[in-house]
Design a protein around this motif. Structure first.
Motif, PDB file in Angstrom:
ATOM      1  N   SER A  29       0.811  -1.220   0.000  1.00  0.00           N
ATOM      2  CA  SER A  29       0.000   0.000   0.000  1.00  0.00           C
ATOM      3  C   SER A  29       0.846   1.272   0.000  1.00  0.00           C
ATOM      4  O   SER A  29       0.348   2.348  -0.331  1.00  0.00           O
ATOM      5  N   VAL A  30       2.126   1.159   0.387  1.00  0.00           N
ATOM      6  CA  VAL A  30       2.959   2.360   0.467  1.00  0.00           C
ATOM      7  C   VAL A  30       4.191   2.282  -0.429  1.00  0.00           C
ATOM      8  O   VAL A  30       4.944   3.255  -0.520  1.00  0.00           O
ATOM      9  N   LYS A  31       4.375   1.154  -1.063  1.00  0.00           N
ATOM     10  CA  LYS A  31       5.554   0.984  -1.922  1.00  0.00           C
ATOM     11  C   LYS A  31       5.577   2.080  -2.977  1.00  0.00           C
ATOM     12  O   LYS A  31       4.551   2.448  -3.535  1.00  0.00           O
ATOM     13  N   ASP A  32       6.748   2.605  -3.226  1.00  0.00           N
ATOM     14  CA  ASP A  32       6.988   3.685  -4.193  1.00  0.00           C
ATOM     15  C   ASP A  32       6.524   5.050  -3.699  1.00  0.00           C
ATOM     16  O   ASP A  32       6.708   6.058  -4.408  1.00  0.00           O
ATOM     17  N   ARG A  33       5.915   5.107  -2.516  1.00  0.00           N
ATOM     18  CA  ARG A  33       5.525   6.404  -1.946  1.00  0.00           C
ATOM     19  C   ARG A  33       6.251   6.709  -0.637  1.00  0.00           C
ATOM     20  O   ARG A  33       6.467   7.869  -0.293  1.00  0.00           O
ATOM     21  N   PHE A  34       6.603   5.659   0.106  1.00  0.00           N
ATOM     22  CA  PHE A  34       7.276   5.818   1.392  1.00  0.00           C
ATOM     23  C   PHE A  34       8.722   5.345   1.265  1.00  0.00           C
ATOM     24  O   PHE A  34       8.999   4.360   0.576  1.00  0.00           O
ATOM     25  N   THR A  35       9.611   6.027   1.961  1.00  0.00           N
ATOM     26  CA  THR A  35      11.022   5.636   1.980  1.00  0.00           C
ATOM     27  C   THR A  35      11.514   5.624   3.427  1.00  0.00           C
ATOM     28  O   THR A  35      11.363   6.613   4.147  1.00  0.00           O
ATOM     29  N   LEU A  36      12.101   4.506   3.810  1.00  0.00           N
ATOM     30  CA  LEU A  36      12.589   4.333   5.177  1.00  0.00           C
ATOM     31  C   LEU A  36      14.108   4.370   5.188  1.00  0.00           C
ATOM     32  O   LEU A  36      14.760   3.753   4.338  1.00  0.00           O
ATOM     33  N   SER A  37      14.665   5.071   6.142  1.00  0.00           N
ATOM     34  CA  SER A  37      16.122   5.101   6.287  1.00  0.00           C
ATOM     35  C   SER A  37      16.473   5.167   7.760  1.00  0.00           C
ATOM     36  O   SER A  37      15.645   5.569   8.584  1.00  0.00           O
ATOM     37  N   ARG A  38      17.700   4.770   8.075  1.00  0.00           N
ATOM     38  CA  ARG A  38      18.136   4.842   9.460  1.00  0.00           C
ATOM     39  C   ARG A  38      19.565   5.378   9.513  1.00  0.00           C
ATOM     40  O   ARG A  38      20.336   5.216   8.561  1.00  0.00           O
ATOM     41  N   ASP A  39      19.880   6.019  10.623  1.00  0.00           N
ATOM     42  CA  ASP A  39      21.223   6.544  10.856  1.00  0.00           C
ATOM     43  C   ASP A  39      21.683   5.998  12.205  1.00  0.00           C
ATOM     44  O   ASP A  39      21.255   6.492  13.259  1.00  0.00           O
ATOM     45  N   ASN A  40      22.526   4.986  12.170  1.00  0.00           N
ATOM     46  CA  ASN A  40      22.956   4.353  13.422  1.00  0.00           C
ATOM     47  C   ASN A  40      23.846   5.266  14.261  1.00  0.00           C
ATOM     48  O   ASN A  40      23.936   5.094  15.473  1.00  0.00           O
ATOM     49  N   ALA A  41      24.484   6.222  13.631  1.00  0.00           N
ATOM     50  CA  ALA A  41      25.311   7.166  14.389  1.00  0.00           C
ATOM     51  C   ALA A  41      24.452   8.106  15.230  1.00  0.00           C
ATOM     52  O   ALA A  41      24.903   8.607  16.262  1.00  0.00           O
ATOM     53  N   LYS A  42      23.227   8.335  14.789  1.00  0.00           N
ATOM     54  CA  LYS A  42      22.329   9.261  15.492  1.00  0.00           C
ATOM     55  C   LYS A  42      21.168   8.550  16.173  1.00  0.00           C
ATOM     56  O   LYS A  42      20.292   9.198  16.733  1.00  0.00           O
ATOM     57  N   ASN A  43      21.149   7.224  16.089  1.00  0.00           N
ATOM     58  CA  ASN A  43      20.050   6.432  16.682  1.00  0.00           C
ATOM     59  C   ASN A  43      18.683   6.888  16.180  1.00  0.00           C
ATOM     60  O   ASN A  43      17.719   7.021  16.960  1.00  0.00           O
ATOM     61  N   THR A  44      18.608   7.138  14.896  1.00  0.00           N
ATOM     62  CA  THR A  44      17.351   7.627  14.346  1.00  0.00           C
ATOM     63  C   THR A  44      16.908   6.777  13.157  1.00  0.00           C
ATOM     64  O   THR A  44      17.723   6.179  12.444  1.00  0.00           O
ATOM     65  N   VAL A  45      15.625   6.761  12.961  1.00  0.00           N
ATOM     66  CA  VAL A  45      15.039   6.158  11.780  1.00  0.00           C
ATOM     67  C   VAL A  45      13.999   7.132  11.245  1.00  0.00           C
ATOM     68  O   VAL A  45      13.296   7.781  12.025  1.00  0.00           O
ATOM     69  N   GLU A  46      13.956   7.257   9.942  1.00  0.00           N
ATOM     70  CA  GLU A  46      13.115   8.269   9.320  1.00  0.00           C
ATOM     71  C   GLU A  46      12.236   7.618   8.257  1.00  0.00           C
ATOM     72  O   GLU A  46      12.690   6.753   7.510  1.00  0.00           O
ATOM     73  N   LEU A  47      11.003   8.069   8.189  1.00  0.00           N
ATOM     74  CA  LEU A  47      10.066   7.605   7.170  1.00  0.00           C
ATOM     75  C   LEU A  47       9.595   8.816   6.390  1.00  0.00           C
ATOM     76  O   LEU A  47       8.947   9.695   6.933  1.00  0.00           O
ATOM     77  N   ARG A  48       9.966   8.843   5.134  1.00  0.00           N
ATOM     78  CA  ARG A  48       9.529   9.915   4.257  1.00  0.00           C
ATOM     79  C   ARG A  48       8.346   9.413   3.430  1.00  0.00           C
ATOM     80  O   ARG A  48       8.423   8.354   2.811  1.00  0.00           O
TER      81      ARG A  48
END
Length: 125
Positions: free
Chosen positions: A63-82
């Motif tokens: 349902s979200v493929k091609d519209r949502f992008t997930l990334s993580r930054d282990n140096a900052k302990n963060t995960v982001e969903l665009r």
């Protein structure tokens, strides 16, 4: 004390975009895969995106493929969903969650050890 703190929710018009962030603390972030779940009104909680411990593999709900992008930054302990091209059906409370690799089915909420409090996303038509 384990904490997952989401931010970035809000009200957006159909076709708009948002960036959701999750900051983790109190555990070894890079030891856990990270997922974003959502729960819409009257619906069950569902996984929309997942990334492995290094952020090298991601998986998305159809349902979200091609519209949502997930990334993580282990140096900052963060995960982001665009999220782009948002639709009213994306209206939900969005939660980030941590899963130990190999533990249960990654598509099942029961497989996740730690959860945030959620951030609300409302997409108006």
């Amino acid at each position: 004390q384990v904490q997952l703190a989401e931010s970035g929710g809000g009200v957006v018009q159909t076709g708009g975009s948002l960036r959701l962030s999750c900051v983790a603390s109190g555990y070894i972030f890079e030891d856990y895969g990270m997922g974003w779940f959502r729960q819409g009104p009257g619906k069950e909680r569902e996984l929309v995106a997942y990334t492995n411990v290094m952020g090298t593999v991601t998986d998305y709900a159809d349902s979200v493929k091609d519209r949502f992008t997930l990334s993580r930054d282990n140096a900052k302990n963060t995960v982001e969903l665009r999220a782009v091209s948002l639709e009213p059906e994306d209206t939900a409370v969005y939660y980030c969650a941590a899963r130990k690799p190999g533990y249960g089915d990654l598509w099942s909420a029961d497989s996740y050890s730690f959860w945030g409090q959620g951030t609300r996303v409302t997409v108006s038509s």
